[in-house]
Design an enzyme around this catalytic site. Structure first.
Site, PDB file in Angstrom:
ATOM      1  N   SER A  43       9.422  17.777  -2.001  1.00  0.00           N
ATOM      2  CA  SER A  43      10.287  16.602  -2.092  1.00  0.00           C
ATOM      3  C   SER A  43      10.240  15.893  -3.444  1.00  0.00           C
ATOM      4  O   SER A  43      11.162  15.154  -3.779  1.00  0.00           O
ATOM      5  CB  SER A  43       9.910  15.601  -0.997  1.00  0.00           C
ATOM      6  OG  SER A  43       8.532  15.288  -1.079  1.00  0.00           O
ATOM      7  N   ASP A 333       9.032   4.909  -1.228  1.00  0.00           N
ATOM      8  CA  ASP A 333       8.853   5.029   0.227  1.00  0.00           C
ATOM      9  C   ASP A 333       7.387   5.378   0.510  1.00  0.00           C
ATOM     10  O   ASP A 333       6.571   5.370  -0.410  1.00  0.00           O
ATOM     11  CB  ASP A 333       9.866   6.026   0.807  1.00  0.00           C
ATOM     12  CG  ASP A 333       9.502   7.486   0.571  1.00  0.00           C
ATOM     13  OD1 ASP A 333       8.457   7.751  -0.071  1.00  0.00           O
ATOM     14  OD2 ASP A 333      10.252   8.358   1.038  1.00  0.00           O
ATOM     15  N   HIS A 336       6.636   8.665  -1.843  1.00  0.00           N
ATOM     16  CA  HIS A 336       7.323   9.094  -3.066  1.00  0.00           C
ATOM     17  C   HIS A 336       7.467   7.977  -4.088  1.00  0.00           C
ATOM     18  O   HIS A 336       7.714   6.828  -3.718  1.00  0.00           O
ATOM     19  CB  HIS A 336       8.708   9.643  -2.718  1.00  0.00           C
ATOM     20  CG  HIS A 336       8.657  10.774  -1.736  1.00  0.00           C
ATOM     21  ND1 HIS A 336       8.892  10.595  -0.397  1.00  0.00           N
ATOM     22  CD2 HIS A 336       8.350  12.076  -1.904  1.00  0.00           C
ATOM     23  CE1 HIS A 336       8.747  11.763   0.223  1.00  0.00           C
ATOM     24  NE2 HIS A 336       8.410  12.676  -0.667  1.00  0.00           N
TER      25      HIS A 336
END
Ligand SMILES: *[C@@H]1O[C@H](CO)[C@@H](O)[C@H](O)[C@H]1NC(C)=O
Ligand SMILES: *[C@@H]1O[C@H](CO)[C@@H](O)[C@H](O)[C@H]1NC(C)=O
Length: 368
Positions: A43, A333, A336
């Site tokens: 990610s 978040d 991240h």
């Protein structure tokens, strides 16, 4: 009369085209051929592949994307992420996700990364594009390039391209959250588990090398144990980073450095860049204000302690808090970085000195 003028015009146009085509700084007429960027990983690098298949590892909902794109794109950030900045520094357009429908130009590179992916097939199995599948997708692209450009030109493009990887974090997080078949090994022999993760990464790197790739960029693992979602919630240890993961991360980083310098010695023409993400992440956690951040523990977006509940930044029916100004935060978040943090990391990968990014930085890899 009119026809003569038309022929003179045609002649002029052909002459200009010929001149452009024989420009010695461009190997061929293909625009940008030879400076492409191929992106693999999780990610930290996914620019939207996970939007295109059913998975719970999905972030294409508000407020993701709010800062730069003004709409969610599948990036786990308020804005751009590391590969976007690297492409910009390399004077390339944004590199599209492999699964983007109707994608048909690969000459600037492609992004194969998938949120939640690991080097191991078992990691979040069924919900992500594992690294080995990313390699198969790369092989498909190689076929298409050969078809379009011819074998020689495709090989040249691949040999001049840069391949960047962000992988490993999920291999150490997913066994903690699931009933992976690898759980016993994870608990009983940490070094063997790490060797397996790195072994699978090395396999993929060698496969790309065997197809002509020679310039590789990596980052080691960051302070995974200090992600808002990993911060301890037990009374007495509240807010502390998780030690268990940190032990694995350190083993992984040590092994990765060793293996890369071994590959450089063994594989002719193999060149690489390794960004010390662990150290740079740590510096920002320890002294956030020095780097322009006001908050390093709590996420900008999420719910629960440190806004760290997994998957709590938006999505259907989810109640969450959102900060005013993401660039004040290290984390967007629960797991991240913000665009502001990613930009700093990308700049260090691009042009960091040899203590931070070595033996080459990405700028020199692109120039070689
Ligand atoms: C992944 O999951 C599928 C079915 O859910 C299973 O058949 C397969 O063995 C799994 N693969 C690995 C490597 O765990
Ligand atoms: C890659 O990972 C699998 C588990 O997914 C493991 O069985 C295999 O030995 C690993 N390969 C290498 C080269 O380490």
């Amino acid at each position: 009369m009119a026809t003569t003028r038309f022929f003179i015009y045609l002649l002029a146009v052909s002459a200009i085209l010929l001149l452009l085509n024989t420009n010695p700084t461009r190997g061929s007429g293909e625009k940008h051929a030879g400076r492409s960027l191929f992106v693999f990983g999780d990610s930290l690098f996914d620019v939207g592949n996970n939007n295109y298949f059913p998975t719970t590892f999905r972030v294409n909902h508000w407020p993701y994307g709010e800062t730069y794109f003004k709409l969610p794109t599948g990036r786990a950030s308020d804005g751009r992420i590391i590969p976007d900045f690297i492409a910009e520094f390399a004077k390339l357009p944004l590199i599209p996700p492999y699964l983007q429908p109707a994608l048909n130009s690969y000459t600037n590179g492609v992004n194969f990364a998938s949120g939640g992916a690991g080097a191991l097939q078992e990691t979040n199995n069924g919900s992500v594009i594992a690294l080995k599948t990313q390699l198969s997708n790369f092989k498909n692209v190689e076929e298409k390039l050969r078809h379009k450009l011819g074998g020689e030109e495709a090989k040249r493009l691949l040999s001049q391209s840069v391949y960047i990887f962000s992988i490993g974090t999920n291999d150490y997080l997913s066994p903690l959250a699931s009933h992976s078949t690898l759980l016993p090994l994870f608990h009983s022999n940490k070094q063997a588990y790490v060797d397996m993760v790195i072994g699978n990464l090395t396999y993929v790197v060698k496969e790309i090398y065997n197809r002509g790739g020679s310039k590789f960029g990596f980052l080691n693992l960051g302070r995974v144990g200090c992600f808002p979602k990993m911060r301890d919630r037990k009374p007495g240890r509240e807010g502390a980073c998780t030690d268990k993961v940190t032990t694995m991360v350190k083993l992984h980083n040590r092994k990765l450095s060793k293996v890369l310098s071994k590959l450089e010695r063994r594989l002719k023409g193999f060149k690489y860049s390794m960004f010390d993400f662990y150290t740079c992440f740590g510096e920002r956690l320890n002294d956030p204000s020095k780097y322009g951040f006001k908050e390093e523990k709590m996420a900008c977006c999420g719910a629960g302690p440190y806004r760290g509940n997994s998957g709590s930044c938006g999505g259907e029916g989810i109640k969450y808090e959102l900060c005013e100004n993401p660039s004040d935060y290290l984390f967007f978040d629960p797991a991240h970085p913000t665009e502001a943090a990613d930009k700093q990391f990308a700049m260090l990968m691009w042009s960091g000195n040899s203590h931070i990014t070595g033996p080459h930085n990405l700028r020199t890899l692109f120039q070689l």
